[in-house]
Structure formats: C-alpha cells, structure tokens
Design a protein around this motif. Structure first.
Motif, mmCIF file in Angstrom:
data_model
loop_
_atom_site.group_PDB
_atom_site.id
_atom_site.type_symbol
_atom_site.label_atom_id
_atom_site.label_comp_id
_atom_site.label_asym_id
_atom_site.label_seq_id
_atom_site.Cartn_x
_atom_site.Cartn_y
_atom_site.Cartn_z
ATOM 1 N N ALA A 197 0.822 -1.215 0.000
ATOM 2 C CA ALA A 197 0.000 0.000 0.000
ATOM 3 C C ALA A 197 0.848 1.254 0.000
ATOM 4 N N LEU A 198 1.950 1.238 0.757
ATOM 5 C CA LEU A 198 2.811 2.413 0.829
ATOM 6 C C LEU A 198 3.627 2.615 -0.439
ATOM 7 N N LEU A 199 3.676 1.619 -1.285
ATOM 8 C CA LEU A 199 4.277 1.784 -2.607
ATOM 9 C C LEU A 199 3.258 2.284 -3.625
ATOM 10 N N ILE A 200 2.071 1.669 -3.617
ATOM 11 C CA ILE A 200 1.083 1.920 -4.670
ATOM 12 C C ILE A 200 0.388 3.268 -4.521
ATOM 13 N N VAL A 201 -0.114 3.581 -3.333
ATOM 14 C CA VAL A 201 -0.942 4.779 -3.149
ATOM 15 C C VAL A 201 -0.195 6.062 -3.497
ATOM 16 N N PRO A 202 0.979 6.337 -2.924
ATOM 17 C CA PRO A 202 1.644 7.602 -3.268
ATOM 18 C C PRO A 202 2.095 7.674 -4.724
ATOM 19 N N MET A 203 2.462 6.519 -5.317
ATOM 20 C CA MET A 203 2.895 6.550 -6.721
ATOM 21 C C MET A 203 1.734 6.897 -7.644
ATOM 22 N N LEU A 204 0.574 6.312 -7.428
ATOM 23 C CA LEU A 204 -0.582 6.636 -8.269
ATOM 24 C C LEU A 204 -1.029 8.080 -8.060
ATOM 25 N N ALA A 205 -0.988 8.542 -6.824
ATOM 26 C CA ALA A 205 -1.356 9.934 -6.559
ATOM 27 C C ALA A 205 -0.365 10.889 -7.203
ATOM 28 N N LEU A 206 0.887 10.501 -7.243
ATOM 29 C CA LEU A 206 1.915 11.333 -7.875
ATOM 30 C C LEU A 206 1.616 11.552 -9.351
ATOM 31 N N VAL A 294 6.835 8.964 3.568
ATOM 32 C CA VAL A 294 7.317 10.313 3.255
ATOM 33 C C VAL A 294 6.734 10.793 1.932
ATOM 34 N N LEU A 295 6.730 9.914 0.933
ATOM 35 C CA LEU A 295 6.186 10.295 -0.372
ATOM 36 C C LEU A 295 4.690 10.575 -0.272
ATOM 37 N N THR A 296 3.983 9.827 0.564
ATOM 38 C CA THR A 296 2.551 10.068 0.770
ATOM 39 C C THR A 296 2.310 11.490 1.259
ATOM 40 N N ALA A 297 3.092 11.932 2.230
ATOM 41 C CA ALA A 297 2.935 13.286 2.762
ATOM 42 C C ALA A 297 3.249 14.343 1.712
ATOM 43 N N PHE A 321 -3.363 9.524 4.041
ATOM 44 C CA PHE A 321 -3.220 8.254 3.317
ATOM 45 C C PHE A 321 -4.580 7.627 3.041
ATOM 46 N N LEU A 322 -5.426 7.592 4.053
ATOM 47 C CA LEU A 322 -6.764 7.018 3.886
ATOM 48 C C LEU A 322 -7.551 7.768 2.815
#
Length: 524
Positions: A197-206, A294-297, A321-322
């Motif tokens: 999840a910590l790989l996928i979510v921030p990358m797609l949001a990016l 960190v990337l999520t933030a 994140f949620l």
C-alpha cells in the motif's frame, strides 16, 4: 452498488482471513509456551515482518504522514533514529537475546529473563517489570484503538466509537484464539499489505497530479492543509527545529532495545544465526515503508491543493493516506488498500495485548500459583487479552492526544525502563539485580515525569535513558552479582558465538558443544 458496500466487503474479507489464521494457529497451540512464544520455532522472515508490523502500528500510515504533511521534512529526524534503531536492534540484541533467554532457565518473557539473568530470588525485579509493561501498554493499546476509530471516521464517514469496538473486537478474537503464532502469522499478511500500500498509493497519486514535479514546489509556495500561503521551510530539515528537538527525535531509535512486543520476536527465533537473515529482511522492509510514508505526505500537499478534495482530519491531518486511497481507487480496491491501515493498527495491538497478558500471567500470577495446569494458564492468558483490550477501549473513548503523542509516551517509557537493562544484560557480565531494578525504576519514573511536565524541552527518552543507565551502573558497581551469574553470562555469550559461526547447528546443540569444550578443557 454503493461505495460503502464495496468497502465493507473488502473489510469483511480481511477480517475473515485474520480470524482464519487465528483458528489455524489455535490448532498449532497445544501448550502455554506455544501460546506465549510459539515454542521458539519462528522462521526468520516471519520474525522480521512480524517485528516490523507490530512495531509500526497506525503511526506509520497515519501519524507519520500527518506529521510530515503539517510540519515538513523536519519530522524526518524521527525516521532516521528509528531506522538506525531497527538495524542496531537486530544486529546487537537479537542474536544474544535469543541465546541468553534459553540459557537463562528458558525465559519466555522479558521480566522472567531479567529475573533469571540476575538470579534474583526476591521476585521484585520480575514484578516491577510486569507492572511497567502493564502500565505503558495500556496507553499503547489505546493508541491503536484511537487509530481504529479515526479509520472508521475517514473510511466510512462512520462513528468513531463503532470503529473502536469493531477493530478492537476482531483483534482480540484472533489473538484470543491463536496466541503468539496467530499474532506472528497475521503480522506477515499485514506487513505485506502495508508494504504494498505504501508503494502503490503515493505513486498513483503522484501521477494523478497536473505535474508530478509539483511535489517539489507546491508545499513551499501554494496553500495546503494548515498553511494559507505554503510552508517555505517544508524541505528544510533544521528550520524551526532546535538541537534539542533533533536529538530527541533521533533518540526514538534508542527505544527499540526496550520494546517487549518487538524483542519477543528475537526470543522466538529458531536459532541466533537466523537473526542475520531477519535483520536484512526487516531493514529493507522498514526502509521502503518509510520512503512510502514520506512520499505520501509530499504528494498529499499538492494533491489536496489541486483537486477538489479535502482531508477528513482537519486537526492533525492524520488521514491523508486514507483519503488518497478512497479518492483514487474503485471502492473494492480502495477497501483492500485501506486494509493496510487496519493491518498496521491490528498487528501492533495484537502483539501488545499478548505481551501484556503474558506479563499478568507469567510474571505475576505464576508467582502466586507456582504449579498451575497448562489449561488454566491458557484460559487465564486469553482472559487477560480481553481485559486489557477493554481497558484500552475505555481509554480511547475520549482521546486526549494524537496517535503519535500516545505512541511516543509509551515508546519512551519502555525505552527508558528496559532499554539500558536489556543492553547491559547482554553485554555487561557485572550487572546485578539491584542495578537492573534501579535502572528500571529510574527510567520509568523519569520518562513519565519528564514527559508530563518537561516534554517541550526535549523528548523524555533522552533524560530517561541517561538517568536509568547511571542508576543501573552505579548501583551494580556498589553491589555484587549473585553466585553463578558471571559464569552463566560467559556460557551464553560463548554459545551465541558458536551458533553464529555454525549456522547449520541448532542452538541446543551449540550450547552442548560449548559445555563439552569446557568440560574437556577442565579435564585436561
């Protein structure tokens, strides 16, 4: 179908898997030692993921991204300290603790190890350790309950109390049923979910941003979250941060040496030699998870500024994140991704519940009843899991602090009270029971008092560890180790070294080889 249906379906599937693992572990749990420590048969990869998942809690996916979102990268000093602490704990504590706890009367809890290591006959050291565990873990369990309530608020626009009750109940159920093995196996699933999840979510949001490079300029120039005109010092590691704050944040790493729910995994390894594989797995896992947080933030500062969306938690911003996961995915996929937060919350709570239950039964009840049956021990251990969970739920009904604040308080308590004693137990043959007790009490009291009244000066871990170490050393030098303590120390260290040099040999065989060599030398 509605978004709520898909989210609920994903959560039910996840809960079903957790409970199924609990029942599977129940079939493998035949005696009390199995319930508490898995009969020392834990695979190193399982141990690494279990330690990591039980360590991180909801803090990794909620508390840390929220802190970085609000304050910027000056919060990274905590991450630096924790990463170094993770590596050092596996490197310097895990092999020796695995060996020494078996040599020292097969200790299966940290309090019993302290007692057996120092040959304390008074039981004061063991009881004090258990009381400290029970006290600080009530706050730690409460932080998990708070995370669960906020999770339900953000994910389902639901009721905070409902979230606390549901997540607490399911966690209690599989811990109650399967004990240590259930906690460890569910941690593997949960740790994997957190990692992905910590790989996928921030990358797609990016890649959903107007320009991915906006994450490098948006937080410093554009409005987001609590900043009306951006935070010009967002990327400055030292802006607005005192030397005391940096030292205090780095000191979080010292806490690892005294966390009962983490070091228990070391004790459960099949042999000391497996700590090397576990260390590599664990440090890689935690490094990638930190990068994802960190990337999520960073992504969230631009994403919520550009899109017509807002963060649910407008105070601590601990739901970034949620909220990202809910916005970007189909509800079923979002539900699966969001179970990573449940994984973080539940993996930590289950470990804490089990350790607290063990402290109550192994380290308090067995002092009163020295020959209980295996059945009564199992029943009482499971009962205590429920009792501690209920206390945590009650404390979470009206949370007085952030998730990070609750975690920080308990983390410092354990790090100060137990950290110096653990290190001294494994590396200083001159440690005495009086010294261990003095260090433990001074560390716990200092952490509590300093955190309550002087926490704004520096994180309580710093004075807690310093004063605990001084007390432990001075009192140990003023007293003498009990008979046989120093000889047992030499035997444990020799057996550890032998096991590390001969990884193909089981630890009992390594211990016998060391004893055989000494007997042979004495005969000559």
């Amino acid at each position: 179908m509605s978004e709520g249906f898909w989210l609920v379906l994903a959560i039910i599937l996840y809960f079903g898997v957790m409970v199924a693992i609990g029942f599977y572990s129940w079939l493998q749990t035949q005696k009390y030692d199995d319930y508490v420590l898995g009969d020392r048969g834990l695979n190193p990869v399982v141990a690494a993921l279990s330690a990591g998942a039980s360590d991180m809690s909801g803090w990794l996916l909620m508390g840390l991204p929220g802190a970085l979102f609000v304050s910027g990268l000056s919060e990274l000093w905590i991450v630096f300290g924790l990463f170094i602490g993770t590596w050092a704990n596996w490197k310097f504590v895990a092999p020796r603790l695995r060996a020494y706890t078996e040599v020292s009367n097969n200790s299966i809890t940290l309090p019993s190890f302290f007692e057996n290591r120092t040959h304390d006959q008074s039981r004061i050291l063991r009881v004090t350790s258990a009381v400290i565990i029970i006290f600080f873990f009530t706050f730690y369990v409460s932080s998990g309950m708070v995370s669960g309530g906020r999770y339900f608020e953000s994910t389902f626009d639901g009721d905070y109390l409902t979230g606390v009750l549901i997540i607490g109940s399911v966690t209690v159920l599989y811990t109650f049923i399967g004990g240590f093995l259930a906690v460890s196996y569910t941690d593997v699933v949960q740790g994997t979910l957190m990692f992905l999840a910590l790989l996928i979510v921030p990358m797609l949001a990016l890649f959903a941003l107007n320009d991915p490079s906006d994450i490098l300029t948006w937080p410093t120039e554009q409005p987001y979250g609590p900043w009306e005109n951006g935070n010009p010092d967002y990327f400055n590691l030292v802006a607005g941060v005192s030397a005391a704050t940096i030292i205090g944040n780095l000191a979080w790493g010292l806490g690892y040496f005294g966390q009962p729910h983490i070091v228990t995994r070391f004790m459960a390894l099949r042999s000391p030699a497996q700590a090397k594989t576990a260390r590599r797995t664990g440090t890689i896992w935690v490094f990638i998870c930190y990068v994802g947080a960190v990337l999520t933030a960073m992504v969230s500062t631009a994403y919520f500024g550009q899109k017509s969306a807002s963060v649910t938690d407008q105070e601590g911003f601990e739901t970034v994140f949620l909220d990202l996961a809910r916005i970007m995915f189909h509800p079923l996929i979002a539900g699966i991704v969001l179970t990573a937060v449940l994984a973080a919350i539940m993996s930590t709570m289950s470990s804490q519940l089990l350790v607290t239950s063990s402290a109550l039964i192994e380290d308090l009840y067995r002092i009163v009843n020295k020959n209980p049956s295996q059945t009564s021990l199992l029943v009482l251990s499971r009962t205590m899991v429920v009792v501690i969970a209920l206390i945590g739920m009650l404390m979470a009904l009206n949370p007085s602090d952030t998730i990070l604040g609750l975690v920080g308080f308990a983390w410092a308590g354990f790090g100060s009270a137990f950290g110096p004693v653990v290190i001294a137990s494994l590396y200083w043959r001159r440690l005495t029971s009086q010294g261990a007790l003095a260090g433990m009490i001074v560390g716990a009291i200092t952490s509590f008092v300093w955190g309550s009244f002087f926490g704004d000066i520096i994180y309580e871990m710093v004075p807690g560890v310093i004063l605990a170490t001084l007390a432990m050393v001075l009192v140990s030098l003023a007293t003498r180790p009990k008979e046989g303590v120093e000889e047992e120390f030499d035997e444990a260290i020799a057996a550890t070294d032998y096991a590390l040099d001969h990884p193909e040999v089981s630890f009992p065989d390594a211990l016998e080889a060391v004893k055989g060599n000494r007997t042979g030398s004495a005969a000559v």
